[in-house]
Design a protein around this motif. Sequence first.
Motif, PDB file in Angstrom:
ATOM      1  N   LEU A 134       8.758  -5.673   0.547  1.00  0.00           N
ATOM      2  CA  LEU A 134       8.341  -4.372   0.024  1.00  0.00           C
ATOM      3  C   LEU A 134       7.871  -4.487  -1.425  1.00  0.00           C
ATOM      4  O   LEU A 134       6.923  -3.804  -1.841  1.00  0.00           O
ATOM      5  CB  LEU A 134       9.492  -3.371   0.128  1.00  0.00           C
ATOM      6  N   ALA A 135       8.528  -5.365  -2.206  1.00  0.00           N
ATOM      7  CA  ALA A 135       8.109  -5.554  -3.599  1.00  0.00           C
ATOM      8  C   ALA A 135       6.693  -6.111  -3.667  1.00  0.00           C
ATOM      9  O   ALA A 135       5.886  -5.701  -4.528  1.00  0.00           O
ATOM     10  CB  ALA A 135       9.086  -6.487  -4.309  1.00  0.00           C
ATOM     11  N   LEU A 136       6.351  -7.037  -2.770  1.00  0.00           N
ATOM     12  CA  LEU A 136       4.988  -7.578  -2.736  1.00  0.00           C
ATOM     13  C   LEU A 136       3.992  -6.540  -2.236  1.00  0.00           C
ATOM     14  O   LEU A 136       2.867  -6.428  -2.763  1.00  0.00           O
ATOM     15  CB  LEU A 136       4.948  -8.815  -1.837  1.00  0.00           C
ATOM     16  N   MET A 137       4.391  -5.777  -1.230  1.00  0.00           N
ATOM     17  CA  MET A 137       3.491  -4.767  -0.670  1.00  0.00           C
ATOM     18  C   MET A 137       3.199  -3.669  -1.687  1.00  0.00           C
ATOM     19  O   MET A 137       2.077  -3.155  -1.756  1.00  0.00           O
ATOM     20  CB  MET A 137       4.106  -4.175   0.603  1.00  0.00           C
ATOM     21  N   GLN A 138       4.199  -3.317  -2.495  1.00  0.00           N
ATOM     22  CA  GLN A 138       3.988  -2.251  -3.478  1.00  0.00           C
ATOM     23  C   GLN A 138       2.942  -2.652  -4.513  1.00  0.00           C
ATOM     24  O   GLN A 138       2.205  -1.798  -5.041  1.00  0.00           O
ATOM     25  CB  GLN A 138       5.315  -1.914  -4.166  1.00  0.00           C
ATOM     26  N   GLU A 139       2.839  -3.958  -4.803  1.00  0.00           N
ATOM     27  CA  GLU A 139       1.847  -4.415  -5.778  1.00  0.00           C
ATOM     28  C   GLU A 139       0.419  -4.288  -5.248  1.00  0.00           C
ATOM     29  O   GLU A 139      -0.540  -4.342  -6.026  1.00  0.00           O
ATOM     30  CB  GLU A 139       2.112  -5.871  -6.154  1.00  0.00           C
ATOM     31  N   GLN A 140       0.262  -4.109  -3.935  1.00  0.00           N
ATOM     32  CA  GLN A 140      -1.082  -4.062  -3.345  1.00  0.00           C
ATOM     33  C   GLN A 140      -1.671  -2.655  -3.337  1.00  0.00           C
ATOM     34  O   GLN A 140      -2.875  -2.491  -3.093  1.00  0.00           O
ATOM     35  CB  GLN A 140      -1.042  -4.596  -1.904  1.00  0.00           C
ATOM     36  N   VAL A 141      -0.840  -1.645  -3.585  1.00  0.00           N
ATOM     37  CA  VAL A 141      -1.319  -0.256  -3.541  1.00  0.00           C
ATOM     38  C   VAL A 141      -0.825   0.478  -4.778  1.00  0.00           C
ATOM     39  O   VAL A 141       0.185   0.101  -5.382  1.00  0.00           O
ATOM     40  CB  VAL A 141      -0.828   0.459  -2.259  1.00  0.00           C
ATOM     41  N   ALA A 142      -1.542   1.537  -5.129  1.00  0.00           N
ATOM     42  CA  ALA A 142      -1.176   2.304  -6.322  1.00  0.00           C
ATOM     43  C   ALA A 142      -0.134   3.368  -6.007  1.00  0.00           C
ATOM     44  O   ALA A 142       0.746   3.646  -6.820  1.00  0.00           O
ATOM     45  CB  ALA A 142      -2.428   2.954  -6.931  1.00  0.00           C
ATOM     46  N   ALA A 143      -0.239   3.967  -4.818  1.00  0.00           N
ATOM     47  CA  ALA A 143       0.671   5.052  -4.450  1.00  0.00           C
ATOM     48  C   ALA A 143       2.004   4.491  -3.966  1.00  0.00           C
ATOM     49  O   ALA A 143       2.094   3.336  -3.536  1.00  0.00           O
ATOM     50  CB  ALA A 143       0.031   5.915  -3.362  1.00  0.00           C
ATOM     51  N   PRO A 144       3.062   5.301  -4.008  1.00  0.00           N
ATOM     52  CA  PRO A 144       4.367   4.844  -3.517  1.00  0.00           C
ATOM     53  C   PRO A 144       4.312   4.527  -2.020  1.00  0.00           C
ATOM     54  O   PRO A 144       3.602   5.187  -1.254  1.00  0.00           O
ATOM     55  CB  PRO A 144       5.295   6.029  -3.802  1.00  0.00           C
ATOM     56  N   THR A 192       0.078   6.698   4.194  1.00  0.00           N
ATOM     57  CA  THR A 192      -1.228   6.087   3.948  1.00  0.00           C
ATOM     58  C   THR A 192      -1.089   4.845   3.072  1.00  0.00           C
ATOM     59  O   THR A 192      -1.703   3.803   3.338  1.00  0.00           O
ATOM     60  CB  THR A 192      -2.177   7.100   3.289  1.00  0.00           C
ATOM     61  N   ALA A 193      -0.285   4.947   2.018  1.00  0.00           N
ATOM     62  CA  ALA A 193      -0.075   3.790   1.143  1.00  0.00           C
ATOM     63  C   ALA A 193       0.602   2.654   1.912  1.00  0.00           C
ATOM     64  O   ALA A 193       0.234   1.479   1.760  1.00  0.00           O
ATOM     65  CB  ALA A 193       0.767   4.197  -0.064  1.00  0.00           C
ATOM     66  N   PHE A 194       1.564   2.998   2.738  1.00  0.00           N
ATOM     67  CA  PHE A 194       2.247   1.962   3.512  1.00  0.00           C
ATOM     68  C   PHE A 194       1.280   1.321   4.511  1.00  0.00           C
ATOM     69  O   PHE A 194       1.319   0.106   4.735  1.00  0.00           O
ATOM     70  CB  PHE A 194       3.451   2.570   4.240  1.00  0.00           C
ATOM     71  N   TRP A 195       0.394   2.129   5.093  1.00  0.00           N
ATOM     72  CA  TRP A 195      -0.610   1.605   6.028  1.00  0.00           C
ATOM     73  C   TRP A 195      -1.538   0.617   5.320  1.00  0.00           C
ATOM     74  O   TRP A 195      -1.845  -0.456   5.848  1.00  0.00           O
ATOM     75  CB  TRP A 195      -1.393   2.766   6.629  1.00  0.00           C
ATOM     76  N   GLN A 196      -1.967   0.954   4.114  1.00  0.00           N
ATOM     77  CA  GLN A 196      -2.843   0.056   3.355  1.00  0.00           C
ATOM     78  C   GLN A 196      -2.128  -1.262   3.028  1.00  0.00           C
ATOM     79  O   GLN A 196      -2.726  -2.341   3.105  1.00  0.00           O
ATOM     80  CB  GLN A 196      -3.296   0.745   2.068  1.00  0.00           C
ATOM     81  N   ALA A 197      -0.850  -1.173   2.683  1.00  0.00           N
ATOM     82  CA  ALA A 197      -0.089  -2.390   2.390  1.00  0.00           C
ATOM     83  C   ALA A 197       0.075  -3.244   3.645  1.00  0.00           C
ATOM     84  O   ALA A 197       0.056  -4.479   3.571  1.00  0.00           O
ATOM     85  CB  ALA A 197       1.280  -2.024   1.812  1.00  0.00           C
TER      86      ALA A 197
END
Length: 583
Positions: A212-222, A227-232
Motif C-alpha cells: 500500500l505504501a508503494l501504491m500510494q506513491e503512484q497516485v495523488a488521491a488517497p 478510483t485512486a485505488f483502481w489507478q494504483a
Amino acid sequence: MFVDSFMLAAVTRELAAFKGSVVQQVRPVAPFQVALALRGRDRQRRWLTLSAHTRYAHVSWQETPLPNAATDHADTLRFAETLERTLQRARLLGAEQVDFDRLIALRFVAVTPLGERRSLTLWCEIMGKHSNLVLVDEERQVVVDALKRLSTTQNRYREVRPGCPYIRPPTGERRNPLSVSHAELEQIAARQPMADASDWAKWLFGVSEPLLALMQEQVAAPLTQPTAFWQALQWLRVVLTHGAFALTVWRRADGTVFACYPLPKQDGQPPFSDCPPDLIAERVEAFGPALAAWLNALMQREAVEQRRRSLLSELQRQQAGVEQQLQELQRRWDEAQDAERYRKWGELLLTYAHAVPEGATEAVLTDYDTDPPQTVRVPLPDGKTPVEAAQHYFALYRKLKNAAATLPSVMDRLRQRVFELQQQIERLKAAPDAAVQSWRSQTTPASSSATPADAPVQRDGDFWRFVVANGYEVWVGRNAEVNMRLLRLARPDDVWLHVKGAPGSHALLRVKKRGEEVPHTALEQAAQIAAYFSPRRTAAWVEVDYTRARYVRPVKGQKGLALYTHFKTLVVEPQLPPQHRHG
C-alpha cells in the motif's frame, strides 16, 4: 507476517526459470522447513526452500548448498520422507501464485515404479500461524500428506489429512485484485466505506502495508477512494506483468540485513514503518536468495533470543532460590543466637521437675542464678513430661550451637553464589549471539555436572563407592532395597548419613578402625555425597544427619526407612568429591 503476496510474486516469477528441473533430494532443514534439491536443464543445482513456520513461512531458493542443520522435529521428518519417496526424480512443471494470494502451487509430474505418470501439486500456504505445506494427488484430488495434519477438531472448515479431499484455505469474500474491475471496487466501497487504505485487505488478496505504501506513491488521491485505488492497481498489474522489480536489500551500518523487498519507495527507503536511520540500500539480481538469507537470519536471531530468555529465566530462578535459602539461614542464625535460653530452660526443668504440676502446659520456675532471681515461664511441648521437655530443649540447644558454628561459612558461600549469578545475568544480557549458544555450561552448578550414571566411581554390586579425604570409602545405596543391604553390611562404628527430612540414598562412611574419630573433612565430603544423591541435589545447601551405624535400625515392613538416634547435623553443598567430578 514477514512475507506478503508481492514478495511471493517476485519469487514465483524467478521460479519460472526452474521449469523442467528434476528433484534429486529432499532434506529437512529446520522445524516446519524442508528443502528440495533441483537439477535444472542447465545441469545447475539449486535448492528450493519451503517453510511453514508460524512467523517466517516463505518460499525461496538459493544456489549455495544448505548447511546440514539436522532437525528432530517429528512432523518435519515425516513430511520430508513423504516428499523424498513421492517426488524423487519428479520433474517441476511450473510454479503459480493463485489469485495474488499467499498461496503458491508447485506442480510436478512423477513416474511411479510401474512406469505410470503421476501429477502432483505441492501447495505452499504462506499464511502466518496457519501456514502449511500440502502435497496433493491431482488426479484423485486428495491429500497425499501435509506438514501440519489437521483434523476436524482442529479446523472445522477443512480436514487436512492423507486421503482427504484438498480444500483451499478459506477466502471469505476476498477476490483477486489483478482481475477486479473499477465497478466492483465502487460496489465494495459503497457497501463498506474505506476509513483506511488497509480496509481493502478485507475484500482483496495480497493488500499489505508495504505494498500500500508503494501504491500510494503512484497516485495523488488517497487510496481510500475507489478510483485512486483502481489507478494504483493498474500500476501493480504492469509491474507484475513485466516483472518490473527493483530487487533491493537494506543493511544496517554493521552489515546485517534489515529487510528486503521487490521494490523500494521513491526515496530509496524500504516501504516499512519504523525503519532505523542510515540504512544502506543494495540492488540484487535475484530475490529468492536474498529472501532466504534475510529470513534465515531472523530465525537464527529469534532462536538466540529465545535461548537468551530461557537462560536468563533459569539464572534468575536459581538466584531467587539461593536468596530464599539465604533468608532462611539468616532466620536460623538469628534463632541460634538465642541457644543459651534453651539450655537454661532444660537445666531449670531438670532441677524443678518435681515442682511442675502433672499435665501442665507451662512451667513457672525461678532462676536463682540471676541477681535478683527472676521468674521464668518455660513452655512444655504437648505430651512431654518436664524431664522429656528438658531433653528436648537440650537437643535444640545442641542443634543451634552446631548451626552457629557452620552457618556463617554456608551463608558466605550463598552470598558469593548470589553475586556470581548476578554477574552471569549481566554478562548474558550483553553477550553476543555466538556466545549465547555455548552458555549452558556456565548456568549449570558444578555440583550437578555429573550424574550417578556417568560419575567415574567404582560400582560394587548395586551401590556406588567413593573415596573421600584421608582415604575413607563412602558407599551409597541406589534404591530402597540396597539401602537396607548397606545397613546389614555396616559395622557398628561406621558413620551412617542421610539428608534430613527428605527421601534419598543412604550413605555409609567406612571407618578404618574401631572407635576412631573421623576427620571433619572426610565427614563433610561424605555428607556432600549424601546430599548429591537426594532430591535436593540442586539446592545451594542441604542439612545432612550423621550418626554411628549402631544407632540406626530399619523400620520393619517399611523398605528403605530407618530410625536413628545420637545424630549430629552438617550443612553442606551437594556435590561429589573433587576427584569424581567431570570437567
